[in-house]
Design a protein around this motif. Structure first.
Motif, PDB file in Angstrom:
ATOM      1  N   PHE A  12       3.554   1.673  -1.258  1.00 55.14           N
ATOM      2  CA  PHE A  12       4.031   2.029  -2.678  1.00 55.14           C
ATOM      3  C   PHE A  12       3.037   2.297  -3.852  1.00 55.14           C
ATOM      4  CE2 PHE A  12       7.980  -0.238  -0.906  1.00 55.14           C
ATOM      5  CZ  PHE A  12       8.783   0.819  -1.093  1.00 55.14           C
ATOM      6  N   GLY A  13       1.585   2.376  -3.257  1.00 57.24           N
ATOM      7  CA  GLY A  13       0.452   2.641  -4.101  1.00 57.24           C
ATOM      8  C   GLY A  13       0.325   1.520  -5.073  1.00 57.24           C
ATOM      9  N   ILE A  14       0.599   0.261  -4.551  1.00 53.73           N
ATOM     10  CA  ILE A  14       0.113  -0.916  -5.506  1.00 53.73           C
ATOM     11  C   ILE A  14      -1.271  -1.198  -5.030  1.00 53.73           C
ATOM     12  CG2 ILE A  14       0.595  -3.365  -5.838  1.00 53.73           C
ATOM     13  CD1 ILE A  14       3.571  -2.622  -4.845  1.00 53.73           C
ATOM     14  N   ARG A  50       0.936  -1.129  -0.027  1.00 53.36           N
ATOM     15  CA  ARG A  50      -0.014  -0.172   0.020  1.00 53.36           C
ATOM     16  C   ARG A  50       0.882   1.398   0.068  1.00 53.36           C
ATOM     17  NH1 ARG A  50      -3.415  -0.007   4.724  1.00 53.36           N
ATOM     18  NH2 ARG A  50      -4.433   1.906   3.825  1.00 53.36           N
TER      19      ARG A  50
END
Lengths: 258, 252
Positions: A157-159, A155
């Protein structure tokens, strides 16, 4: 060295029992037409393998088993992931799963025959049902064992959620999923043969029943022997594949049943 | 204008308040340490700052925007590298994981090699994390965080899981990266010396329900030296003050 010796002693016991079988039949300790000597059974097996009769039957059984394993396994993993990741799916399906799970699979063969007939569709379905539950249970367990930090890492890392499920949750739960498949693999062979014994005219199971009716003891034992070897080979092959797929799990010092 | 601001953050778990009106502003390019005893909710505060945990009340702003999800400017670095590194991926692919969903595998791997070199791990790309020592694994985690090119790093005691010498080594490496990349940093720690040695300012977190009670300017010159800086009178004085504050319990 000692463990080698221990393995060797276990192997020696197998040989001793086979020898006892041979001698008891040859010397008439068990005087029955249903107790052929071991060598005669092996000869029968070799004969039936040579004619191509047995390989064809085994091939059919294995194919149905594999198809069921695939269908039930995929369903188990997908629903297991959904169960563990989406609370509403768990709420919706958990009662049904808990009600269906305890039913012995052979008991659903008669009703399945009514709907699906005697052939492949029915047998593949029976195997798939058998495989589905252990894979589902283990997948749910595996997902629960995923490190919270690994998910939070995704999360930060914006995945996205789907990518986190595929690239964090799925690989992290793979050791558990594979453990489920190993249980399922053994059951799948059992159920595939049982289904063939009960219904239809296909595969090793049906052959076994035919030989029983014909009173051909050598063929019966030969088939049983073959199924034993087949089950052993499948398990060994699976363990080897598992070692490759989750080498990291073993490297981290986790125990396998091998 | 502050780069990260926590405004009157409240947090309750199952109705129990663990944080009350915690307010903190971190300036751009600043190294802010949040110091507090174990169990005072340091990680909770940091996770709220990272957008990983929603506050019960209050606002988190990063670069002027109120955030409700992890923002692209911030990356959180975890205390336990063994839990946040993916054991089935090689070191290179662990670092690439930070960017491959945005940049594709090839580009992400190239960046991974660059950041691994920056943390002194060139040539270790093909290893698996569990083949490396603890300090090296934490370097992988730092390289992964840097690969995402964050403006602000949120560090959750990332130096606490390694031995003392490795920790000094990681401190030096991290200070170097911080000054070269002009990062903003918020570090939570229970280690007083670590906080003084690394930070520009130190915010003190009280016991539960916790809030920021005081903020101290460190004021030590940079670049800092792991040995001589720790012997400066200013360092020792601040260390004494902070330890006294930490050891003074509300009920004592």
């Amino acid at each position: 060295m000692t463990s080698r010796l221990r393995n060797a002693s276990g192997f020696a016991l197998v040989l001793a029992l086979l020898l006892l079988w041979e001698v008891s039949a040859r010397l008439g300790w068990v005087a029955s037409p249903n107790w052929p000597p071991f060598t005669a059974v092996v000869a029968a097996l070799a004969r039936d393998v040579m004619t191509g009769e047995i390989p064809l039957l085994v091939g059919g059984t294995l194919w149905r088993m594999a198809a069921g394993l695939f269908a039930g396994g995929v369903a188990g993993v997908v629903l297991g992931l959904a169960f563990a990741l989406l609370p509403f799916v768990a709420r919706l399906f958990a009662p049904i799963v808990e009600l269906l799970r305890p039913i012995p699979v052979p008991a659903v063969i008669p009703p399945l025959v009514l709907f699906l007939g005697l052939d492949d569709t029915m047998k593949v379905t029976v195997v798939a049902l058998t495989v589905f539950f252990p894979v589902l249970t283990n997948t749910v367990q595996g997902v629960r064992a995923v490190e919270a930090d690994a998910l939070a890492m995704g999360r930060t890392f914006g995945i996205g959620a789907l990518r986190r499920a595929l690239f964090i949750v799925l690989p992290a739960s793979l050791p558990y999923i594979l453990a489920g498949f190993r249980i399922a693999l053994a059951l799948a062979l059992v159920v595939a043969v049982v289904a063939e014994m009960i219904a239809g005219e296909q595969g090793v199971g049906h052959y076994l029943v035919m030989m029983q009716f014909a009173g051909r003891a050598e063929e019966i034992y030969a088939t049983v022997l073959l199924l034993g070897m087949l089950g052993y080979a499948l398990n060994r092959g699976f363990l080897l594949a598992e070692r490759r797929m989750i080498h990291w799990w073993f490297a981290l010092g986790r125990q396998s049943d091998a | 204008m502050s780069f990260l601001s926590l405004d009157a953050i409240n947090k309750s778990f199952a109705g129990v308040p663990v944080m009350r009106d915690a307010t903190l502003a971190v300036r751009e390019g600043e190294f802010m340490a949040v110091l507090g005893p174990s169990g005072c909710g340091k990680s909770t505060l940091l996770q709220i700052a990272a957008g990983l945990l929603p506050p019960s009340a209050g606002t988190v702003r990063i670069a002027g925007r109120a955030i409700t999800a992890p923002p692209p400017e911030a990356v959180y670095v975890f205390q336990q590298y063994t839990r946040s590194l993916l054991p089935w991926r090689s070191v290179r692919d662990n670092v690439a994981f930070a960017t491959e969903h945005r940049l594709g595998k090839r580009r992400a791997r190239a960046i991974a090699e660059e950041t691994l070199a920056q943390v002194g791990l060139s040539g270790f790309g093909d290893h698996f994390p569990w083949q490396l020592s603890g300090g090296m694994q934490q370097r992988v985690a730092i390289a992964r965080a840097l690969a995402a090119e964050p403006a602000i790093l949120l560090l959750d005691e990332p130096f606490s899981a390694v031995d003392a010498l490795t920790r000094l080594d990681l401190h030096a490496l991290f200070l170097d990266i911080w000054s070269r990349r002009k990062l903003t940093v918020m570090l939570v720690t229970h280690d007083v010396e670590e906080a003084i040695y690394l930070a520009d300012r130190i915010a003190l977190l009280t016991y539960r329900p916790s809030s920021i009670s005081e903020i101290f300017e460190v004021g030590l010159p940079r670049p800092r030296d792991p040995i001589t800086t720790r012997a400066l009178p200013q360092f020792l004085e601040l260390r004494q003050t902070l330890l006294q504050k930490l050891l003074a319990r509300p009920d004592a």
